[in-house]
Design an enzyme around this catalytic site. Sequence first.
Site, short mmCIF file in Angstrom:
data_model
loop_
_atom_site.label_atom_id
_atom_site.label_comp_id
_atom_site.label_asym_id
_atom_site.label_seq_id
_atom_site.Cartn_x
_atom_site.Cartn_y
_atom_site.Cartn_z
N GLY A 175 18.30 67.56 -72.91
CA GLY A 175 19.48 66.79 -73.34
C GLY A 175 19.28 66.21 -74.72
N ASN A 176 20.16 65.32 -75.11
CA ASN A 176 20.03 64.66 -76.42
C ASN A 176 20.45 63.20 -76.30
OD1 ASN A 176 22.97 64.42 -77.17
ND2 ASN A 176 22.82 66.63 -76.83
N ARG A 177 20.29 62.47 -77.39
CA ARG A 177 20.46 61.01 -77.33
C ARG A 177 21.90 60.54 -77.57
NH1 ARG A 177 15.42 58.82 -77.29
NH2 ARG A 177 13.80 60.03 -78.33
N SER A 178 22.87 61.42 -77.65
CA SER A 178 24.25 60.98 -77.93
C SER A 178 24.75 60.06 -76.82
CB SER A 178 25.17 62.20 -78.04
OG SER A 178 26.50 61.74 -78.18
#
Length: 373
Positions: A175-178
């Site tokens: 995933g990512n930090r958005s």
Amino acid sequence: MVPTAAALNFVGRATWEALSHHPVATDVFTDAHEVPHVAIGRRADLVVVAPATADLLAKAAHGLADDLLTNTLLTARCPVLFAPAMHTEMWEHPATADNVALLRRRGATVLEPGVGRLTGSDTGKGRLPEPAEIARIAELLLHLGHGLPADLVGRHVVVTAGGTREALDPVRFLGNRSSGRQGFDLASVAAARGARVTLLAANVEAPPPAGTEVVNVISAEALREATHTAAKDADVVIMAAAVADFRPATVVEHKIKKSDADPEPLVLIRNPDILAELVEAKREGRLSALLVGFAAETGDAEADVISHGRAKLARKGCDLLVVNAVGEGKAFGQPDNAAVILGADGSETDIPLGPKTVLAAAICDAIVIRLTS
Ligand code: C5P
């Protein structure tokens, strides 16, 4: 704080006075020597009416002034924000709809109510928008110094927000930090400017903005499908989501076990670029929406953030590209954002560091110019 007499039935005078550290009055005759019915409105930088009942909206629309709040509304020249709360039937009644339209035409900002549990056992449209959302729009109005124009009425705006998760096994993902904050603020501001908003949310924790239709998705593939469906009759598609460029080549059916053996290398395959597909569909005449991309960039040895943005705009072929610098605590998960809005027409608009709602309003400005030209 200026409660109405009806408000005192819900929250007593002592609570209002203790929280505001001021005596409160509902009528214009208390402390008449200070002429409060004129003074409060004149002094205000912003008036927020929350909750705004059907009755209060009707009085405000028709200029009635029979208590301190309605007098304040007539004397205030600052932005005015109404956060409605009432039962669904009352919100949908043509009288309320006309009053809201009239207030919006005059420059007041009337939020769409939320959908959910109402005061009785019923549920539906009419719930007070989340306090955090009211606060964010209030902050935006203070920043702008004027109300939000109703210039997206009749437009369908699709916003993607958050970050996709690409499954490795049933419990793990890449995933990512958005946080989805920028996309949610865009949806919130577009809805407050009158748009019908479809919000495609990928793994966002925050409550969705009132007045938007939310579709929750997890992976890039699910977001792709939802975006293409929603884009069909859209006037604008804003791709604010951080979409994973790659996903694991295979999703392991059962949870990957811990073992003493060295882990298998992770094989990734490319995800389709949703924005590029939308651009292609538009070129082929299957889509007419204005397309807005986002580019989270860091400068590197070869070029700075903006040069990377310009190259990306040319490569992606969208109408607008919002370029922001990320890394070192910037943008992702933060309440503030700075950006440059690049237009395919060569335009460049700098938005200094400020609340994400302010950037959202500037992006809506850029969109409206293109929709109406
Ligand atoms: O090329 P890059 O990933 O930096 O482009 C970012 C823009 O493209 C964003 O608007 C993002 O939502 C969109 N995007 C997409 N599909 C992908 C990757 C990015 O639509 N697979």
